[in-house]
Design an enzyme around this catalytic site. Structure first.
Site, PDB file in Angstrom:
ATOM      1  N   ASP A   1      12.311   0.772   1.340  1.00 49.21           N
ATOM      2  CA  ASP A   1      13.787   0.116   1.555  1.00 49.21           C
ATOM      3  C   ASP A   1      13.818  -1.308   1.833  1.00 49.21           C
ATOM      4  OD1 ASP A   1      16.618   0.128   1.390  1.00 49.21           O
ATOM      5  OD2 ASP A   1      16.613   0.616   3.809  1.00 49.21           O
TER       6      ASP A   1
ATOM      7  N   HIS B   1      13.113  -4.398   8.395  1.00 47.72           N
ATOM      8  CA  HIS B   1      13.851  -4.918   7.266  1.00 47.72           C
ATOM      9  C   HIS B   1      15.542  -5.117   7.197  1.00 47.72           C
ATOM     10  CE1 HIS B   1      13.436  -0.658   5.899  1.00 47.72           C
ATOM     11  NE2 HIS B   1      14.616  -0.818   5.857  1.00 47.72           N
TER      12      HIS B   1
END
Length: 985
Positions: free
Chosen positions: A362, A559
């Site tokens: 992701d 992230h």
């Protein structure tokens, strides 16, 4: 479209099928006894052993325990009637919960979070708690519950729907999933004959169901479920390798404290699935979550260790967390692997052969030097799905070789469904095959289970897969570890090679959003570097101090944290944590500095970079100068007058370069270098304000490309004053608009061709973007952009969709453009101390300074923000000078009165940078990490005063590769070398 969305869409599109599915589901569970609940509400979690039993209050069915991110404990009690053996507790909550027995042992977890494949389970709003046990007699259990919002939004409340005991009709349960499996296949197969057979079978099955003949209803579908693909048919030779997964963001729409709880819920749920479903395999990918579980739930952790040892749970990837790879420094990416792999080896006994996979499904794009970092960390394989999110073009491959800027390569597989939360239903299996360019390989990975907020596979995923493993109309599916899948894949012919970065055509706003997190992160990375260097120089054991700090920093590279795409609380806590880490590092640096050799109290400073530097240093308002060798100290001498410094109302000069300003806007309209050449082709440092409209649904993540087609508002200065400050001439301008202000110091330093911009912004905008724009005289068809351990070249043109899609690019400390020609012509570089987002297209070099999105943090970047950037010309073949000045901007010398340190390490080639000096992980000697920075072969000597008996080259994990001659180190372009200077024995 998600499976849940598709099914509930039946209500509008095919109301008859919707009613049939609901009618079958109603027959599965029969209530046999009610249960009652009491509640304790709290804003933050309460440990089980700290519960005040007298504080519980009755909670009615339909009652709420709190708003988003609130916590609560439910105590559920009742009587299990005699004769109801096999009864199961059904718990109805809007949210998630970890279930404890009356003694405080974790037994199960439940969730009805609306996620990709998580609905419609057989219990509707209720979830069975099968591992609790419900023997006749009194029943009591507890649930630590949470509500974290609805899908992406902090709306709604945590609700207790009720709890009861029920008996499951296993035949009705089986029929429900038989029917659902074939219904989805009937809706998505392109085989018209099969579609007709499926529709007919479903009609016949439901007719028998209406006649109260559930076994007969199942029998009507049995032949269809037993039908396999014939040899030679479209799907006969293709097989998905399926691994359960529960992607869990370390923080995002919930704080880190909630992720600890989510991890416990996820692991408990999956350990239960492993016990209940022979052959099921589950993968988990972030050691940080394993450590939290070890600390908070040791019994769950022991079950995890047993599942790993039994081969039922796979430890995927080797990074500490699923990090961003655009913005962390190179050493940080190395430490993601070093810290992660060490934990997996020490806790689970994994070997290097078990840890060949990097798992980043992701993350928002992938650095062009990641292949080298992976390869030299022991990883050969890489898994993501994120390029399926491209907004402009379709990335043309799913299985390919990825080659980085140094030539290192890894094998990449992107599950073709384009999802790390696959619902494992027929629609996804068929879509994946349809959009898989390499389907001739006859294999692909299927990563299934509810994710983002954790959870993993539920009942619905496993029931569907049980029926789909070898079903006519679908490719085959078999459970497999991801590692075993890649072992098989690497033996197949992979035809395509992609070179350079894996650029994601979306989420470019994350290079800028939450500027304070990015600024403090870069400072902390620098101070970690300094502390390790001083620990190595002084022979100090830094691991007890720095290892926990490194883990926290690596966690914050996740992230959705460093990119700035989380809620307000996450961002606030990230700044607080990084500030605390910086303070701890300052204390440790003072302690280490005190161990260095001394020369009384004479003014001195430390240069902990690879570059020789002549620096002016201000101490207590007085200016000094020092000449610094690499990794050394210098005595500081008081400065004399600087007669070449001068200014007028609209110019500044240091005798080397001269700049002239536009009196209205404050931009630089002329920049004459030392040779008298003009560096401006249309204004430099023009401060502009762009509209930055809300981007649904990912406002903090995305920048709309249309902003490039609109003229920005050019800011006009309100006041200006210029002064001489020791070795510097400083022009201070203020800008005001709306409720925001800028104070900017434009600085020229004696003897330097760098123009520096120290900037403070009091920012109170909404959906606006502040940028500094430069139109230099020297501009070519490519731009060099610093990334980890090197730089990457990108196009400055927009000849096709791919080039137009790269309207915002990420760079670290510098970008540089130059005239085309022999070995590059004259050039122009833009440096920064904490920024990453750039636009470099068609003669424009634009630095993104601040944004002001409103989701998921309405306060993003509002308030006072400080940063510096700078510009300088450079001569042909002097990119090394740009790199030197970028380090100078980011790594200022450290005042250290009385210190005397000779240069402990240097190279004989300016292309080769010593990035890291640190104590060796094995406690024996020192590690020196170097890289070639210019992108061409290089030879150098490593000169060092660090005591050692022998020198060996190692990989990034400090595993020896062989002896090395320090007088002649040969580098290929952008090569990273790690040298272990071993102490004598």
């Amino acid at each position: 479209m998600s499976f849940a969305t598709w099914l509930w869409g039946l209500r509008a599109e095919q109301p008859r099928e919707y009613r049939r599915v609901v009618a079958i589901r109603r027959r599965i569970y029969r209530r046999v006894a009610p249960l009652t609940a009491d509640v304790i509400r709290s804003p933050e979690p309460i440990p089980f052993d700290q519960l005040d039993r007298s504080a519980f209050r009755r909670l009615r069915n339909g009652g709420s325990w709190g708003k988003t991110l609130d916590c609560a404990w439910l105590r559920v009690t009742g009587e299990v009637p005699a004769g109801t053996e096999g009864a199961v507790v059904m718990l109805g909550i809007r949210g998630e919960g970890l279930v404890y027995d009356s003694h405080g042992e974790v037994v199960d977890s439940v969730s009805n979070v609306f996620q990709q494949g998580d609905l419609p389970h057989s219990g509707g709003s209720y979830r069975p708690v099968p591992h609790l046990g419900a023997a006749p007699g009194s029943l009591e259990f507890f649930a630590d519950v949470a509500y974290n919002g609805f899908i992406l939004y902090p709306v709604g409340r945590g609700v207790f729907f009720g709890a009861h005991l029920a008996v499951r009709d296993d035949e009705a349960f089986g029929l429900y999933y038989d029917y659902l499996t074939l219904l989805v296949l009937a809706g998505h197969t392109e085989d018209t004959a099969l579609k007709a057979q499926l529709r007919a079978g479903l009609r016949a099955s439901f007719a028998r169901f209406r006649a109260r003949d559930i076994p007969g209803a199942r029998s009507a579908l049995a032949g269809l479920l037993a039908a396999h693909e014939k040899p030679g048919s479209e799907f006969a030779d293709f097989e998905y390798s399926a691994i359960g997964h529960g992607h869990l963001d370390q923080a995002w729409l919930w704080p880190i404290r909630e992720t600890r709880r989510k991890a416990a819920r996820t692991y408990t749920r999956q350990l239960g699935q492993i016990d209940d479903h022979p052959g099921f395999l589950y993968g988990t990918s972030q050691p940080q979550q394993l450590l939290w579980t070890k600390q908070g739930h040791p019994a769950i952790y022991e079950r995890i260790k047993k599942a790993v040892a039994a081969g039922r749970m796979e430890l995927q990837g080797s990074f500490w967390v699923e990090t961003d790879t655009n913005m962390p420094g190179g050493e940080s990416l190395v430490r993601q692997s070093l810290v992660g792999r060490r934990f997996l080896a020490e806790e689970f006994g994994l070997t290097a052969d078990d840890m060949r996979l990097c798992w980043l499904p992701d993350t928002f794009g992938y650095s062009g030097n990641l292949p080298q970092i992976l390869k030299k960390s022991g990883m050969d394989w890489f898994q993501t799905i994120k390029l399926a999110w491209n907004k402009v073009t379709v990335f043309p491959h799913r299985t390919f070789t990825w080659e980085g800027i140094d030539g290192s390569s890894v094998l990449v597989h992107m599950p073709p469904e384009g999802d790390y939360n696959s619902r494992a239903a027929a629609d996804g299996l068929l879509r994946g095959l349809k959009q898989y360019p390499e389907k001739a390989l006859n294999t692909a990975l299927l990563v299934f289970g509810s994710g983002d907020g954790g959870g993993g596979p539920g009942e619905i995923h496993l029931e569907l897969l049980d029926r789909e493993r070898n079903l006519r109309g679908l490719p085959k599916v078999a459970f497999s570890r991801a590692t075993d899948f890649f072992r098989r894949l690497e033996k197949l012919p992979i035809t395509h090679t992609h070179r350079g970065e894996l650029y994601l055509e979306t989420h470019q706003g994350t290079y800028t959003t939450q500027a304070e997190i990015k600024r403090r992160n870069r400072r902390v990375e620098r101070k970690l570097h300094e502390a390790e260097a001083l620990a190595a120089i002084t022979g100090s054991d830094s691991r007890p101090v720095l290892e926990p700090l490194w883990r926290e920093v690596l966690l914050h590279h996740f992230h959705d944290i460093l990119p700035g795409s989380s809620i307000t609380r996450v961002n606030r806590e990230a700044v607080e944590t990084l500030t605390r880490i910086e303070s701890a590092l300052d204390e440790y640096l003072a302690e280490l500095t005190a161990k260095l050799p001394g020369i009384g109290r004479r003014p001195a400073a430390l240069n902990l970079t690879s570059m020789a530097r002549r620096e002016h240093v201000a101490i207590d308002g007085a200016w000094f100068r020092g000449d610094f060798a690499p990794y050394s100290s210098a005595v500081l001498e008081p400065v004399r007058a600087f007669p070449k410094l001068g200014f007028t109302a609209d110019t500044m000069t240091n005798g080397l370069v001269t700049v002239r300003f536009n009196r209205r806007t404050g931009e630089i309209v002329s920049f004459l270098d030392a040779g008298g050449a003009e560096q401006s082709a249309g204004g430099l440092n023009r401060l502009v304000l762009h509209r930055d409209p809300y981007q649904f649904p990912f406002d903090a993540w995305d920048i709309g490309i249309k902003y490039t087609q609109r003229s920005p508002r050019v800011l006009h200065r309100a006041t200006t004053a210029t002064r001489i400050d020791g070795p510097r001439v400083v022009r201070t301008s203020t800008y005001r608009w709306g409720h925001s202000t800028i104070e900017q110091h434009v600085i020229l330093e004696a003897g330097s061709n760098v123009v520096r911009f120290d900037t403070t912004v009091d920012w109170h905008e909404t959906h606006r973007m502040l940028r500094a724009e430069f139109r230099p005289a020297h501009f070519g068809e490519t731009v060099k952009c610093e990334i980890q351990f090197g730089h990457i070249e990108r196009t400055t043109l927009e000849r096709n969709e791919v080039e137009r899609a790269q309207f915002e690019i990420c760079a670290h400390k510098w970008v540089a453009v130059q005239d085309e020609g022999d070995e590059g012509g004259s050039g122009f570089a833009l440096l920064n101390d904490s920024k990453y987002g750039h636009r470099v297209k068609n003669g424009l070099l634009s630095l993104n300074l601040l944004r002001s999105p409103t989701f998921p943090d309405k306060t993003a970047d509002r308030g006072i923000r400080e940063f510096s950037y700078a510009m300088r010309p450079f001569a042909p073949d002097d990119l090394a000078g740009v790199i030197r000045d970028a380090y100078r901007l980011n790594n200022p010398v450290i005042p250290a009165a009385g210190v005397s340190l000779a240069s402990v390490a240097s190279t004989g080639n300016p292309a080769v940078v010593i990035e890291t000096i640190k104590p060796a992980e094995n406690g024996n000697g020192v590690i020196v990490r170097l890289y070639e920075s210019l992108g061409r072969p290089a030879v150098t000597a490593l000169r060092t005063e660090l005591p050692h008996a022998r020198a060996r080259e190692t990989n990034l994990m400090e595993i020896p590769l062989g002896a090395v001659d320090l007088t002649r180190l040969e580098f290929t372009p952008f090569e990273i070398k790690t040298i272990h200077l071993e102490a004598g024995r």
